[in-house]
Each structure stands twice: as structure tokens, then as C-alpha cells.
Motif scaffolding. Structure first.
Motif, PDB file in Angstrom:
ATOM      1  N   THR A 108      30.846  37.628  46.175  1.00 57.74           N
ATOM      2  CA  THR A 108      31.309  37.780  47.552  1.00 57.74           C
ATOM      3  C   THR A 108      32.826  37.653  47.657  1.00 57.74           C
ATOM      4  O   THR A 108      33.494  38.464  48.312  1.00 57.74           O
ATOM      5  N   MET A 109      33.370  36.635  47.008  1.00 53.04           N
ATOM      6  CA  MET A 109      34.818  36.410  47.104  1.00 53.04           C
ATOM      7  C   MET A 109      35.603  37.530  46.445  1.00 53.04           C
ATOM      8  O   MET A 109      36.619  37.992  46.972  1.00 53.04           O
ATOM      9  N   ALA A 110      35.134  37.989  45.267  1.00 51.56           N
ATOM     10  CA  ALA A 110      35.870  39.052  44.560  1.00 51.56           C
ATOM     11  C   ALA A 110      35.741  40.395  45.259  1.00 51.56           C
ATOM     12  O   ALA A 110      36.510  41.320  44.977  1.00 51.56           O
ATOM     13  N   SER A 111      34.774  40.504  46.167  1.00 48.89           N
ATOM     14  CA  SER A 111      34.582  41.758  46.906  1.00 48.89           C
ATOM     15  C   SER A 111      35.171  41.691  48.304  1.00 48.89           C
ATOM     16  O   SER A 111      34.918  42.568  49.130  1.00 48.89           O
ATOM     17  N   TYR A 112      35.955  40.641  48.576  1.00 42.31           N
ATOM     18  CA  TYR A 112      36.559  40.473  49.898  1.00 42.31           C
ATOM     19  C   TYR A 112      37.426  41.689  50.232  1.00 42.31           C
ATOM     20  O   TYR A 112      38.267  42.104  49.429  1.00 42.31           O
ATOM     21  N   PRO A 113      37.211  42.329  51.387  1.00 44.59           N
ATOM     22  CA  PRO A 113      37.906  43.595  51.689  1.00 44.59           C
ATOM     23  C   PRO A 113      39.417  43.537  51.564  1.00 44.59           C
ATOM     24  O   PRO A 113      40.035  44.497  51.075  1.00 44.59           O
ATOM     25  N   ALA A 114      40.026  42.422  51.960  1.00 42.57           N
ATOM     26  CA  ALA A 114      41.486  42.344  51.929  1.00 42.57           C
ATOM     27  C   ALA A 114      42.033  42.436  50.513  1.00 42.57           C
ATOM     28  O   ALA A 114      43.157  42.916  50.296  1.00 42.57           O
ATOM     29  N   LEU A 115      41.221  41.970  49.541  1.00 38.79           N
ATOM     30  CA  LEU A 115      41.695  42.011  48.163  1.00 38.79           C
ATOM     31  C   LEU A 115      41.760  43.428  47.618  1.00 38.79           C
ATOM     32  O   LEU A 115      42.363  43.677  46.574  1.00 38.79           O
ATOM     33  N   PRO A 133      44.591  46.180  43.908  1.00 36.09           N
ATOM     34  CA  PRO A 133      43.612  46.419  42.839  1.00 36.09           C
ATOM     35  C   PRO A 133      43.913  45.572  41.607  1.00 36.09           C
ATOM     36  O   PRO A 133      45.054  45.512  41.147  1.00 36.09           O
ATOM     37  N   ASN A 134      42.878  44.910  41.101  1.00 39.82           N
ATOM     38  CA  ASN A 134      43.059  44.018  39.960  1.00 39.82           C
ATOM     39  C   ASN A 134      41.778  44.052  39.112  1.00 39.82           C
ATOM     40  O   ASN A 134      40.701  43.720  39.614  1.00 39.82           O
ATOM     41  N   PRO A 135      41.884  44.432  37.849  1.00 39.62           N
ATOM     42  CA  PRO A 135      40.687  44.480  36.990  1.00 39.62           C
ATOM     43  C   PRO A 135      39.962  43.139  36.905  1.00 39.62           C
ATOM     44  O   PRO A 135      38.746  43.100  36.740  1.00 39.62           O
ATOM     45  N   ALA A 136      40.732  42.030  37.022  1.00 37.12           N
ATOM     46  CA  ALA A 136      40.111  40.712  36.941  1.00 37.12           C
ATOM     47  C   ALA A 136      39.147  40.496  38.104  1.00 37.12           C
ATOM     48  O   ALA A 136      38.089  39.876  37.947  1.00 37.12           O
ATOM     49  N   LEU A 137      39.496  41.020  39.283  1.00 35.61           N
ATOM     50  CA  LEU A 137      38.615  40.878  40.442  1.00 35.61           C
ATOM     51  C   LEU A 137      37.351  41.710  40.262  1.00 35.61           C
ATOM     52  O   LEU A 137      36.251  41.288  40.623  1.00 35.61           O
ATOM     53  N   GLN A 138      37.523  42.909  39.697  1.00 32.78           N
ATOM     54  CA  GLN A 138      36.354  43.740  39.434  1.00 32.78           C
ATOM     55  C   GLN A 138      35.413  43.048  38.456  1.00 32.78           C
ATOM     56  O   GLN A 138      34.196  43.068  38.612  1.00 32.78           O
ATOM     57  N   TRP A 139      36.012  42.429  37.423  1.00 35.97           N
ATOM     58  CA  TRP A 139      35.189  41.725  36.438  1.00 35.97           C
ATOM     59  C   TRP A 139      34.491  40.535  37.080  1.00 35.97           C
ATOM     60  O   TRP A 139      33.305  40.275  36.811  1.00 35.97           O
ATOM     61  N   ALA A 140      35.191  39.793  37.931  1.00 36.18           N
ATOM     62  CA  ALA A 140      34.605  38.619  38.588  1.00 36.18           C
ATOM     63  C   ALA A 140      33.446  39.031  39.490  1.00 36.18           C
ATOM     64  O   ALA A 140      32.406  38.363  39.535  1.00 36.18           O
ATOM     65  N   SER A 161      31.085  46.416  36.221  1.00 37.56           N
ATOM     66  CA  SER A 161      32.514  46.480  36.592  1.00 37.56           C
ATOM     67  C   SER A 161      33.040  47.909  36.594  1.00 37.56           C
ATOM     68  O   SER A 161      33.961  48.239  37.339  1.00 37.56           O
ATOM     69  N   ARG A 162      32.449  48.772  35.741  1.00 37.90           N
ATOM     70  CA  ARG A 162      32.882  50.168  35.686  1.00 37.90           C
ATOM     71  C   ARG A 162      32.073  51.067  36.624  1.00 37.90           C
ATOM     72  O   ARG A 162      32.306  52.270  36.676  1.00 37.90           O
ATOM     73  N   GLY A 163      31.127  50.472  37.345  1.00 40.87           N
ATOM     74  CA  GLY A 163      30.302  51.252  38.266  1.00 40.87           C
ATOM     75  C   GLY A 163      29.259  52.103  37.583  1.00 40.87           C
ATOM     76  O   GLY A 163      28.772  53.084  38.159  1.00 40.87           O
TER      77      GLY A 163
END
Length: 424
Positions: free
Chosen positions: A26-33, A37-44, A280-282
Motif C-alpha cells: 500500500t505504501m509503495a503504491s501511494y499515488p503521490a510517489l 519513479p523509483n525502482p526501489a518502490l516498485q520492488w517494495a 515488479s516488471r508487471g
């Protein structure tokens, strides 16, 4: 280990990991983030997605997912899953294809009570529905069974199977998969003594430990080197306060799962790492190969402590079935009482759980059965899972089992003096 606090601690750890996964996702998918763009957030987010699903599935009974079937008329028919016999520790259910005439073959699948739900045999059920009326034993999660229902051991299991067989009647055919094979053999023999007119026509035993000492495996070696006191002290816990079966002594599903995973820890670890990368890569989906497998594999149920301990002691350690010394409620069951039920054994040449030689021992126990009613098959190259749910089952074993059922659908069978090799 035999405390509610220990059971609740394991459930707390599972629940916490599920919550951590949900929080990370939920936190890593927060719209404001998304502005940065950050690969670390996608991984999280991917880690959270996989973690939440993994720990959530551990306490969810999988759905059968069998809803329709295309009959010979070319139309899709709905499948109703009906409970035909209801008991405290397990039900007998029927996959009823609506609008289809009743099939002449009536098959009872005896599912294992060994940690996973009966849905583990979903593909087996699907493969048999086109050719038979399929029934299966649907065992309950022990943590959901109130203490007032009493205990449940290998003798109670045997009596349950007898009741299910009597309900289906003498025109039925029984297929026991893996762990229940010895007890299904005993139930058939006991039924032959008490109510011979209620016996099934055929009994097929697939990868079952009839004689665990015939060919040792890691499973049988474990049972030999661990004492019953050690098992009871390290494996048995009381169900915690959050479940209906509070206070019941069980072998917890989460503890079983930890054992399953540790046997192939490196392979499972890599599978989850790869899935996180795919998410993470969809590239992942809700029903991809990873999720289809682990949604079932991770879904575990608690076993009644009496059943687990009596299975280890009486089936594996004392080999009561193999020695024809099994007793049910004070009555010694004689496997030689089976004189009319045709018996077939199926083994996998590469089965490392129930090695070839353990299951075929059933044929030697059936001393009262003519050789023309005995059959055996060893599937080349097949492991344990493959002999009841893989390609080996679908392409080779299933046709042989149906052929065996049809060949013994009536009582008139001649004794040719030899065991029939159905794979010949």
C-alpha cells in the motif's frame, strides 16, 4: 510446545507478515510517489504483494474451482458440489453434473489427511468427471472442530471410510491416494467381514505406504529414528483462542508447512524471488503458474493430534497394516477377508516419498483374493505427484485404472493363477 500460547504465537507471526506485506504494498503504491519513479518502490510494492498473498493463503481453504463441464451433447453443464454424508471430521461430497444422465461408473476418491486439503486432488477429480460420478472425502481443518466432537485417530478414520463406502453401495469403485491407502485397505477388509454385500467392486491404491519397511525413504527413516515422545513434545500444540477448536490438540498446519518448505528451501526461495521480480516488471498475473501452485501448496490444515501420532506409531513404526495386525475398536481386521473386491496398486518408479515396493505389498496381504482380481502397475519416470495428478496420471495411469474398473464391474471373474500386469 503443547500450549495455546505457542499456537497463537505462530498465528501471530503469520498474521504480522501478512500485515507487513499489505502495508509495504500500500505504501509503495501511494499515488503521490508516482511523481518520482523509483525502482526501489516498485520492488517494495512487488515484495508486499507477494508476501501478503503468501501468508494470507496459509489459512484459506482453496476453492474447488470446478464450475462447468462440457458434455457429449456439446453444451456446458453446471457442476453442483453437494455434501451427501456430513460428519464432524470430514464430509463425503459429490460432483454432480447437472442435466447429465447418471454415469455407470461411481468412483470414491479417498483424499489424504496429511496437511493439505482435498482440493490437492482437483486435477484428479477433473480428469475423472467425464467418465464417472465422482465422490471425494473432504476432510475438515481440525482447528475448526470443537473439542466436544471428541478425538479422531486412525481407527475413527477407518470407520469413516466404511460409512462412506456403505453409503455409495456395492456398485462403487474406490481410489485411495497416498497416505490413506493402508487405512482404505483395512476399511475394505473390515467391511468384507461385517457387511460383505456393501463392498465396492474395485479398490485402487495409488502410492500408498502399505509396507513402509519394504523400501526405506526419507519419510520412513524419519519415523524410525524419532521417538513418539519426541514427536508429541515437538509437533503437537493446542489450538489457540481465535479458532472454534480452541483447546484441541493438533499437529498445526503452519508447523507442517515449515517442514514442507525446509525440505526444498533453496528451490522455494528462488521461486519467490523470481515471482517478486515478475510482479515488479508487471509480468505476473493472478493465475500464473507460481500462484496456481503456491495457492494450493501453502493452504494447510491442522491434523488431529491423535490421528497424526497414531499414523506414525501404528502405520509407520509398528507396521500394523503390513503385518496384518491392525485393530479397530478391539476387532482385529484380517486383510484376507477381501475375497471379492478387485485390488490394483499403482506406483511411480521415481517416487521418493512412497517408493516402489511399499504399495504393491497390499497384494500379498489379500490372501483370500484370487490372482485374477489382483493387478499392479509401476509408472516409468513418474514421481509421487505425477502418479495421481500429472501427465503420467492423465496419459497412462488413468486409462489403465478405468480399464481395470470396467473389467471388474461385475462379480464374474475367473482366477487365472497370476497377478494381472495392467501395464503389459
Amino acid at each position: 510446545m503443547r500450549y495455546m500460547a505457542t499456537y497463537d504465537l505462530m498465528e501471530t507471526m503469520r498474521n504480522t507478515n501478512q500485515w507487513l506485506g499489505a502495508t509495504a504494498r500500500t505504501m509503495a503504491s501511494y499515488p503521490a510517489l508516482a511523481l518520482v519513479p523509483n525502482p526501489a518502490l516498485q520492488w517494495a510494492a512487488a515484495w508486499g504483494t507477494v508476501t501478503e498473498r503468501t501468508f494470507e493463503r496459509m489459512v484459506v481453504k482453496p476453492d474447488w474451482g470446478i464450475r462447468t463441464f462440457t458434455c457429449a451433447d456439446g453444451q456446458d453443464h453446471l457442476i453442483d458440489i453437494n455434501t451427501v454424508v456430513e460428519k464432524d471430521f470430514g464430509n463425503l461430497i459429490h460432483f454432480d453434473v447437472t442435466g447429465r444422465e447418471e454415469m455407470p461408473r461411481k468412483i470414491l476418491l479417498v483424499a489424504p489427511m496429511s496437511g493439505h486439503y482435498a482440493t490437492l486432488l482437483r486435477s484428479t477429480v477433473l480428469s475423472l468427471i467425464p467418465d464417472a460420478e465422482v465422490y471425494i472425502t473432504d476432510w475438515h481443518n481440525a482447528r475448526d472442530i470443537p473439542v466436544s466432537a471428541g478425538s479422531f485417530d486412525v481407527e475413527d478414520y477407518t470407520l469413516y471410510l466404511m460409512d462412506f463406502m456403505k453409503h455409495l453401495g456395492p456398485d462403487s469403485h474406490v481410489i485411495a491416494v497416498c497416505q490413506p491407502a493402508p487405512l482404505t485397505l483395512a476399511a475394505t477388509a473390515y467391511l468384507a467381514e461385517l457387511e460383505p454385500d456393501a463392498q465396492p467392486r474395485t479398490l485402487t491404491l495409488i502410492g500408498g505406504p502399505i509396507n513402509p519397511d519394504a523400501v526405506p525413504t526419507d519419510v520412513t527413516d524419519f519415523g524410525a529414528r524419532v521417538t513418539m515422545g519426541q514427536l508429541e513434545e515437538t509437533m503437537i500444540q493446542r489450538v489457540g483462542f481465535s479458532c472454534k477448536g480452541v483447546g484441541r490438540m493438533v499437529y498445526p498446519g503452519l508447523l507442517q508447512l515449515a517442514s514442507f518448505m525446509s525440505m526444498n528451501a533453496e528451490r522455494h526461495g528462488k521461486a519467490f524471488q523470481d515471482q517478486i521480480l515478475r510482479v515488479s516488471r508487471g509480468e505476473a498475473s493472478d493465475h500464473d503458474a507460481h500462484n496456481r501452485f503456491y495457492d494450493e501448496y501453502l493452504a494447510v490444515m491442522d491434523m488431529p493430534a491423535e490421528f497424526y501420532l497414531s499414523t506414525v506409531e501404528r502405520i509407520f513404526k509398528n507396521c500394523e497394516i503390513a503385518k496384518n495386525e491392525f485393530v479397530v475398536k478391539g476387532h482385529k481386521v484380517d486383510m484376507g477377508a477381501i475375497t471379492k473386491v478387485a485390488v490394483k496398486t499403482v506406483e511411480g518408479a521415481k517416487d521418493d516419498i512412497t517408493a516402489p515396493g511399499q504399495c504393491i505389498a497390499a497384494l500379498d496381504l489379500c490372501t483370500g483374493l484370487p490372482a485374477s482380481k489382483k493387478a499392479s502397475h509401476v509408472e516409468p519416470g513418474a514421481g509421487h505427484y505425477g502418479i495421481f495428478a500429472g501427465k503420467s496420471w492423465r496419459n497412462n495411469i488413468r486409462p489403465l485404472v478405468l480399464e481395470f474398473i470396467d473389467a471388474n464391474a461385475s462379480d464374474a471373474q475367473a482366477d487365472d493363477g497370476n497377478v494381472v500386469p495392467m501395464n503389459a
